[in-house]
Design a protein around this motif. Sequence first.
Motif, short mmCIF file in Angstrom:
data_model
loop_
_atom_site.label_atom_id
_atom_site.label_comp_id
_atom_site.label_asym_id
_atom_site.label_seq_id
_atom_site.Cartn_x
_atom_site.Cartn_y
_atom_site.Cartn_z
N UNK A 36 -7.69 -0.31 2.74
CA UNK A 36 -6.45 0.53 2.29
C UNK A 36 -6.57 1.04 0.86
N UNK A 37 -5.59 2.01 0.67
CA UNK A 37 -5.57 2.39 -0.77
C UNK A 37 -6.00 3.76 -1.01
N UNK A 71 -4.47 16.97 0.33
CA UNK A 71 -3.22 17.26 0.45
C UNK A 71 -2.43 16.19 1.09
N UNK A 72 -2.75 15.66 2.15
CA UNK A 72 -2.19 14.42 2.95
C UNK A 72 -2.19 13.13 2.13
N UNK A 73 -3.39 13.03 1.01
CA UNK A 73 -3.40 11.94 0.35
C UNK A 73 -2.18 12.08 -0.84
N UNK A 74 -2.06 12.91 -1.20
CA UNK A 74 -1.18 13.27 -2.44
C UNK A 74 0.31 13.27 -1.92
N UNK A 75 0.35 13.83 -0.68
CA UNK A 75 1.64 13.62 -0.09
C UNK A 75 2.35 12.08 0.21
N UNK A 76 1.23 11.60 0.70
CA UNK A 76 1.47 9.94 1.25
C UNK A 76 1.80 9.05 -0.23
N UNK A 77 1.01 9.37 -1.22
CA UNK A 77 1.23 8.71 -2.52
C UNK A 77 2.63 9.06 -3.19
N UNK A 78 2.82 10.42 -3.06
CA UNK A 78 4.29 10.73 -3.44
C UNK A 78 5.39 10.21 -2.67
N UNK A 274 -7.84 8.37 10.36
CA UNK A 274 -8.68 7.12 10.40
C UNK A 274 -8.11 6.20 9.12
N UNK A 275 -7.01 6.77 8.50
CA UNK A 275 -6.53 5.78 7.60
C UNK A 275 -4.90 5.92 7.52
N UNK A 276 -4.34 4.85 7.61
CA UNK A 276 -2.49 4.83 7.70
C UNK A 276 -1.83 5.91 6.73
N UNK A 277 -2.54 5.93 5.62
CA UNK A 277 -2.01 6.60 4.50
C UNK A 277 -2.18 8.35 4.85
N UNK A 278 -3.60 8.50 5.43
CA UNK A 278 -3.70 9.83 5.94
C UNK A 278 -2.80 10.29 7.13
N UNK A 279 -2.64 9.28 7.91
CA UNK A 279 -1.69 9.58 8.91
C UNK A 279 -0.35 9.95 8.52
#
Length: 334
Positions: A36-37, A71-78, A274-279
């Motif tokens: 994760x992460x 874009x999905x990564x940054x959206x999840x982090x934000x 394939x990653x929860x954050x990506x989801x």
Amino acid sequence: MIISDKQELRRCVKQLVRRAEVCEASLSFDVNQGALGVEPMLNLWTYPSGTAGETMRRACASETPFSSDAIAMFAALDAMDLPVQDLDRADRMQREYDRDAYLREILDTLRAKCVLIRVPYSRSMDAVFEDDRLSPLLVAEKQLFVPGRYGIDYAQAAESLLDAAHACGARNIAADCFDADSMRYCLMPLCEDNGFALHVSLGNRDDIDRFVLMLDEFPGLRVLANASAEDEAHLIEAAVQHPRMLVRLSILSNIPQALSMLGTRFVPYSACAVQPEQMLGRWLGAKEIIWQSLAEAYLPLARSGYELQSAAIERDVRRLLSGNLLALCMPDAL
């Protein structure tokens, strides 16, 4: 409340979709052991130059990341209040979480009502989930249907899958790939006899037509089906006459056609991550497209004099984003 003008309609639909609970149909992730992460998310995308992994942080400063996974990564982090502008710090903050607590945070931020986790048949004994929002989607791997001296023993394959489903508590079974014989002689009767929902990906028009014909032979079977991008419109048309087959869209731009032909009887989106954050990140982006598509679909009704009520829109949103999939895959939860 009756919606009286275009701007009010758009505001209502936007708020309802953004705040709606969702059901995710397919997450390919090892809940107990998967990484994760920030680092695993960085490894999912590359720049045109091929940059990946450790050097991605430096590249972010010199090249704009237009990748959908970026874009999905940054959206999840934000969304989780992790610092988008400092990926090293975001990574350190994530590592301070207990693993289960971090997964709960992702699900809470997503407003997840149910997430189906793909569990290969060969690893069904390892599928133990602490969070009751996570549910196994047992995947029938190709190895179950390898011919022996006397051909393929479909009855034995069905028995093995049933044992695996009981072991991991699965109520949903997915085909690893579409094969007409394994469908007809194993997966379809197995799911009908045991009340499982069958998940199937249909690659082309021929697969869709063959599957729909077979579906008539199994009147008690519940199905979630998706198709290739090129043939999704054909699947939508086929579903009109088959109410037990719920279509999961792969292309958000097909929402208007699905609404026109199926009403709210379809699933508009699955992150297939394939990653929860990506989801999480993919769903945040998809919701923005979904609310705009719905608002445009409601507009002709409003202009025609039809009285649109916020309660009716809320009902439609709930069905599309969670209710339909929940009723198909986990009917006891309703």
